[in-house]
Design an enzyme around this catalytic site. Structure first.
Site, PDB file in Angstrom:
ATOM      1  CG  ASP A 103      -2.059  -1.529   1.193  1.00 12.09           C
ATOM      2  OD1 ASP A 103      -1.948  -1.627   0.073  1.00 12.09           O
ATOM      3  OD2 ASP A 103      -2.339  -1.287   2.266  1.00 12.09           O
TER       4      ASP A 103
HETATM    5  N1  URA Z   1      -0.903  -6.114   3.912  1.00 13.10           N
HETATM    6  C1  URA Z   1      -1.854  -4.836   4.007  1.00 13.10           C
HETATM    7  O1  URA Z   1      -3.028  -4.694   4.782  1.00 13.10           O
HETATM    8  N2  URA Z   1      -0.956  -4.015   3.200  1.00 13.10           N
HETATM    9  C2  URA Z   1       0.461  -3.764   2.991  1.00 13.10           C
HETATM   10  O2  URA Z   1       1.049  -2.640   2.112  1.00 13.10           O
HETATM   11  C3  URA Z   1       1.183  -5.290   2.493  1.00 13.10           C
HETATM   12  C4  URA Z   1       0.050  -6.368   3.367  1.00 13.10           C
END
Ligand code: URA
Length: 235
Positions: A103
């Site tokens: 993310d």
């Molecule tokens: N899980 C998440 O919630 N976000 C990420 O970026 C990676 C794994």
């Protein structure tokens, strides 16, 4: 580049043999037979055909790890014009792309490559490569909540597979968790923590299988070493 050199680089034959092939009139550049030795071509623009088949330079496989900072997206283009992770990687000619996603507000280990097979192996659900995260969450999960986290939670209508979670540190209003999951669903760690009522405040990925972020500084990248590449190929 001289035509015979280009042919040799593409793995057609040795330069000497390639000269013979050219002299025999078996080579076309942009659709026209070229039988003169020493003809120069531009590998990026010209189309070379040998005996009716287009030949191409095999691009070198590159394997890179990046410690992704907050504020970068892991797609190759962004409609909202946000910064993209490949902006951080300079000096690599091949077109590399991120394996899986993180993310925009997640930091840590991201592998980038132009090797489609490795991407497939790392992201295919059947491979279950463990990914390890350090998460700062609100409050402190109880033993019951940790057990629920580990044995599987329903997110987006589907139960998560077995996970591991350990509390590394407890503070007054937050805790640091060490989490290992073997799937790669969208925003999975955040959704799982949310489900046990301890929303994520900060998230960092520290390993993917045996590949570890180690001491790589935020925003920096490096090439994977031979051992790491060998591991990825062995998956
Ligand atoms: N899980 C998440 O919630 N976000 C990420 O970026 C990676 C794994």
């Amino acid at each position: 580049m001289r035509l015979q050199k280009y042919m040799a680089k593409c793995g057609v034959a040795s330069r000497r043999k390639s000269e013979e092939i050219i002299s025999k009139g078996l080579v076309k550049v942009n659709g026209k037979i070229v039988s003169e030795l020493g003809t120069k071509i531009d590998p990026d623009r010209d189309t070379v055909m040998v005996d009716g088949k287009i030949i191409k330079l095999e691009s070198r496989k590159q394997y890179i790890m990046l410690n992704k900072p907050i504020g970068y997206v892991t797609t190759l283009k962004d409609e909202k014009d946000r910064k993209i992770v490949t902006d951080l990687i300079e000096g690599v000619r091949e077109r590399i792309y991120p394996v899986g996603r993180l993310d925009i507000d997640t930091t840590g280990l991201l592998i980038l490559t132009n090797d489609g097979e490795i991407t497939f192996k790392l992201t295919h659900p059947s491979n279950q490569v463990p990914k390890r995260y350090i998460a700062t969450v609100e409050g402190t999960p109880t033993r019951y909540e940790l057990e629920r986290f580990e044995s599987g939670l329903i997110i987006d209508g589907k139960k998560t597979s077995k996970a591991n979670v350990k509390i590394l540190r407890r503070y007054e209003d937050e805790s640091i968790l060490d989490i290992i999951i073997c799937e790669g669903r969208n925003r999975q760690v955040k959704k799982m923590c949310e489900r046990i009522n301890h929303p994520v405040k900060k998230l960092k990925r520290i390993s993917i299988g045996e590949i570890e972020l180690g001491g790589l500084q935020l925003g920096n990248w490096r090439y994977l070493n031979d051992e790491e590449i060998k591991y990825l190929k062995s998956l």
